[in-house]
Design a protein around this motif. Sequence first.
Motif, short mmCIF file in Angstrom:
data_model
loop_
_atom_site.label_atom_id
_atom_site.label_comp_id
_atom_site.label_asym_id
_atom_site.label_seq_id
_atom_site.Cartn_x
_atom_site.Cartn_y
_atom_site.Cartn_z
N UNK A 168 0.83 -1.19 0.00
CA UNK A 168 0.00 0.00 0.00
C UNK A 168 0.87 1.25 0.00
N UNK A 169 0.41 2.29 -0.68
CA UNK A 169 1.08 3.58 -0.65
C UNK A 169 0.22 4.54 0.16
N UNK A 170 0.81 5.18 1.16
CA UNK A 170 0.10 6.13 2.02
C UNK A 170 0.85 7.45 1.95
N UNK A 171 0.20 8.45 1.40
CA UNK A 171 0.80 9.78 1.27
C UNK A 171 0.26 10.70 2.35
N UNK A 172 1.15 11.29 3.13
CA UNK A 172 0.69 12.18 4.18
C UNK A 172 -0.01 13.40 3.60
N UNK A 173 0.45 13.93 2.47
CA UNK A 173 -0.22 15.08 1.87
C UNK A 173 -1.66 14.75 1.50
N UNK A 174 -1.87 13.55 0.96
CA UNK A 174 -3.24 13.15 0.62
C UNK A 174 -4.12 13.09 1.85
N UNK A 175 -3.60 12.52 2.93
CA UNK A 175 -4.40 12.39 4.14
C UNK A 175 -4.65 13.75 4.76
N UNK A 176 -3.67 14.64 4.72
CA UNK A 176 -3.91 16.00 5.25
C UNK A 176 -5.05 16.68 4.50
N UNK A 177 -5.13 16.45 3.19
CA UNK A 177 -6.15 17.11 2.39
C UNK A 177 -7.51 16.44 2.47
N UNK A 178 -7.64 15.41 3.31
CA UNK A 178 -8.98 14.91 3.61
C UNK A 178 -9.80 16.01 4.29
N UNK A 179 -9.14 16.89 5.01
CA UNK A 179 -9.84 18.03 5.62
C UNK A 179 -10.16 19.02 4.51
N UNK A 180 -11.41 19.27 4.27
CA UNK A 180 -11.81 20.19 3.21
C UNK A 180 -12.10 21.57 3.79
N UNK A 181 -13.23 21.72 4.46
CA UNK A 181 -13.52 23.00 5.10
C UNK A 181 -12.64 23.16 6.32
N UNK A 182 -11.92 24.26 6.38
CA UNK A 182 -11.04 24.50 7.52
C UNK A 182 -9.65 23.92 7.36
#
Length: 290
Positions: free
Chosen positions: A137-151
């Motif tokens: 599996x590939x897990x990108x921290x930038x992708x997970x950070x951008x799960x936050x949309x509003x705020x």
Amino acid sequence: MQHAVGSPLPPPHQQGHGPHTTWAPAAGAPQGPGVPPPGFAGPVPPAPLTPPVPPSQAPAPQHPAPRHPVSPPPAPDVSGHVTLPPGGPVGVPAAPPHMTAPDPSGTTLAVLLIGPAGAGKTSVAKYWADHRRVPTAHISLDDVREWVRSGFADPQTGWNDHSEAQYRLARRTCGFAARNFLANGISCILDDAVFPDRPVVGLGGWKRHVGPGLLPVVLLPGLDIVLERNAERSGNRRLTDEEVARIHGRMAGWYGSGLPIIDNSQLDVPGTARVLDEVLARAIASPPNW
């Protein structure tokens, strides 16, 4: 044979029982002590005398307790019918026997790919994960950070308490996911711009959330390559040239840290992935002390 409404049905005939098997009398038929059964021709014994019971002392009629369906036991913590082992800290990979060369492509590993913006971390991580012989599996921290949309707290607007809290939350989420993947036999490669001089975004958090078996590798091409790749980005992934140069200079602090460093300035993505496997083979044989 007709039965009165409400009378019990006779039991089924059983093997070895003759026609004189006891049957329940029909409703309304006289019964009780002193009353002969139908067809009885012998002497009738006298019925015992029972004093009448006052109505106030008569026992209340007993009603059978209502039968409720039995609730099934609580379901175990499973996904469908497949029980998932719980995730735990990732241990240091075991070194192979002395006469056997390590084969990272067939070993379950946890890898952390470090580098500045534009180093090619995400491209190399995806390619490496796609071309392994074991599930990865590939897990990108930038992708997970951008799960936050509003705020969403974009670090480009300034590093503050909100951006730090969201970064640490994303890192903990990535670590939790990696531990669960690895506990179920799936390797992980994570990528993040970890700085050597900032404990908040340093290696300690990754080691704490994933485990001591995490293998960090640094991608650090030349500044001109990083600037060129950054220019091809769009949105909040693209940084100013000044920011890229500043980050690249701080990443140079990994030299002398003991971590393996790959200069992929002259390497394409497949070539960098091959070098990454070579570095990981040495790390399995002699895990880095970090």
